[in-house]
Design an enzyme around this catalytic site. Structure first.
Site, PDB file in Angstrom:
ATOM      1  N   HIS A  44      45.550  58.607 -17.738  1.00 16.64           N
ATOM      2  CA  HIS A  44      46.769  59.025 -18.047  1.00 16.64           C
ATOM      3  C   HIS A  44      47.011  58.678 -19.430  1.00 16.64           C
ATOM      4  CE1 HIS A  44      48.566  60.327 -13.725  1.00 16.64           C
ATOM      5  NE2 HIS A  44      47.574  59.821 -13.580  1.00 16.64           N
TER       6      HIS A  44
ATOM      7  N   CYS B  67      79.337  53.672   5.718  1.00 21.79           N
ATOM      8  CA  CYS B  67      80.187  52.673   4.910  1.00 21.79           C
ATOM      9  C   CYS B  67      79.285  53.113   3.766  1.00 21.79           C
ATOM     10  CB  CYS B  67      78.461  51.643   5.153  1.00 21.79           C
ATOM     11  SG  CYS B  67      78.697  50.830   6.662  1.00 21.79           S
TER      12      CYS B  67
ATOM     13  N   CYS C 176      46.808  60.176  -6.226  1.00 24.44           N
ATOM     14  CA  CYS C 176      45.527  59.781  -6.713  1.00 24.44           C
ATOM     15  C   CYS C 176      44.652  59.182  -6.474  1.00 24.44           C
ATOM     16  CB  CYS C 176      46.734  59.299  -8.026  1.00 24.44           C
ATOM     17  SG  CYS C 176      47.011  60.376  -9.807  1.00 24.44           S
TER      18      CYS C 176
ATOM     19  N   CYS D 175      44.025  54.224 -13.520  1.00 24.13           N
ATOM     20  CA  CYS D 175      44.889  55.018 -13.672  1.00 24.13           C
ATOM     21  C   CYS D 175      44.745  55.370 -15.338  1.00 24.13           C
ATOM     22  CB  CYS D 175      45.957  54.209 -13.228  1.00 24.13           C
ATOM     23  SG  CYS D 175      46.488  53.366 -11.789  1.00 24.13           S
TER      24      CYS D 175
ATOM     25  N   CYS E 152      67.935  49.503   6.657  1.00 23.01           N
ATOM     26  CA  CYS E 152      69.486  49.412   7.166  1.00 23.01           C
ATOM     27  C   CYS E 152      69.745  50.277   8.389  1.00 23.01           C
ATOM     28  CB  CYS E 152      70.167  50.562   6.044  1.00 23.01           C
ATOM     29  SG  CYS E 152      71.049  49.757   5.326  1.00 23.01           S
TER      30      CYS E 152
END
Lengths: 105, 258
Positions: B77, B177, B111, B73, B219
């Protein structure tokens, strides 16, 4: 394995200092089963040792009920400048070490 | 004195139906404000926050070469501290080529596929969580601005519809909620406003780091609905709506939640 250590960088001689350690470990209890019913084998850290300039100052035994990524905090007396060495030992030959230095004035 | 109190209480109750519905911007609160002092202390101290272990792993992965392109990376970057600052506060963001919003996890995998010629990391795998935690950590303290892109409007609206739509055997919508009943309790646990400020976050119940999608899926299982698959357009839209709903709140990654 990633480890986070918190030792004060400086202390006065005779001070009581707190040491905090946190290390990556799944701490698999050995009591859980997979969806297929197979037992997930135990994989935990079994002991932790802290040495201050070579002398053992703290030791702990760890058990399956201890949460993942164990966090340990303990106290010792700052006697001399030097190095704290930490060692975690566990199942399947697991071993991990870390160290931190302190300056005592 | 007591009559004034009665009037104040009456006014408060009269105001309640107006409060139900979307939370006004100045009343938006991070889940952090719903936690006890111990859990807050755990999040605040980087040497006791277990999420930081993943950030450290992510930092190592950032500069590890991967895939057949033999690139890390960092090779494109550079230093994440500057190049990734504020990025997570803008995600999910529009991918021009795909013409739809994508999450930070999906961006990392794109990427990997396009620039590193590496295999995609599976959702909730340690490496993907570590990388996204490391990237999102660079935005800690930065205000969320995701969803500001006008091209994202239809996707934010889709996410909002999903948030308001009742589902599952319990026939509950997220908003029942998290808009209407936050600050109350559900089985002893505080109901929060569902502001996704600290993802991926370390949940003590999970004993590991987890993504917002994992949280959304659990959830959905909780209201006994069929959870959307990881990376599905519906989950991304929900994630986008939640981030746009948390506009202006500060990123906390890696947060700690009970």
């Amino acid at each position: 394995m990633a480890t986070l250590i918190n030792v004060p960088a400086k202390a006065r001689r005779g001070d009581i200092i707190e040491i905090r350690t946190l290390t990556s470990h799944i701490m698999e209890t050995g009591f859980r089963h997979t969806m297929a019913g197979a037992l997930v084998p135990r994989d935990i850290i079994t002991s932790f040792i802290c040495r201050y300039n070579g002398t053992e100052v703290f030791r702990a035994d760890l058990f399956p009920a201890i949460a993942a990524n164990p966090y340990l905090s303990f106290f010792t007396i700052a006697k001399e400048s030097g190095k704290f060495e930490f060692e975690w030992i566990g199942d399947n030959g697991y071993s991990s070490t870390a160290s931190a230095s302190i300056t005592v004035e | 004195m007591s009559s004034w109190r009665a009037i104040a209480a009456a006014l408060l109750f009269a105001a309640l139906p107006a409060l139900a519905g979307e939370i006004p911007p100045d009343a938006r609160r991070s889940g952090y404000t719903f936690m006890g002092p111990d859990t807050r202390a755990m999040q605040d101290d980087d040497t006791s926050n277990p999420g930081m272990l993943f950030v450290l792993d992510g930092e190592a992965l950032w500069s590890t070469k991967a895939g057949s392109a033999e690139k890390a990376c960092a090779d494109c970057h550079g230093d994440a501290r500057s190049s990734m600052k504020g990025v997570a506060a803008r995600y999910p963001a529009l991918d021009k080529l795909l013409a739809r919003p994508i999450t930070l996890d999906q961006r990392i995998n794109l990427c990997r596929a396009n620039h590193q010629q590496a295999t995609a990391l599976t959702y909730e795998s340690r490496d993907l969580l570590a990388l996204s935690a490391f990237v999102a950590h660079q935005s800690r303290g930065i205000a969320i601005t995701a969803g500001d892109d006008p091209d994202l409007k239809p996707f934010v609206a889709q996410g909002r519809d999903l948030f308001m739509q009742r589902e599952g055997q319990l026939n509950l919508a997220c908003s029942n909620c998290h808009d209407d009943n936050f600050d109350k309790r559900l089985a002893g646990a505080p109901i929060t406003q569902a502001q996704p400020t600290g993802y991926p976050l370390y949940r003590l119940e999970w004993q590991t780091l987890g993504s917002l999608e994992r949280r959304l899926r659990s959830c959905m299982t909780g209201v006994r609905a069929q959870a959307y698959e990881y990376g599905s357009p519906e989950l991304v839209a929900l994630e986008l709506y939640l981030m746009s709903r948390a506009r202006g709140l500060k990123m906390e990654t890696p947060a700690v939640r009970p």
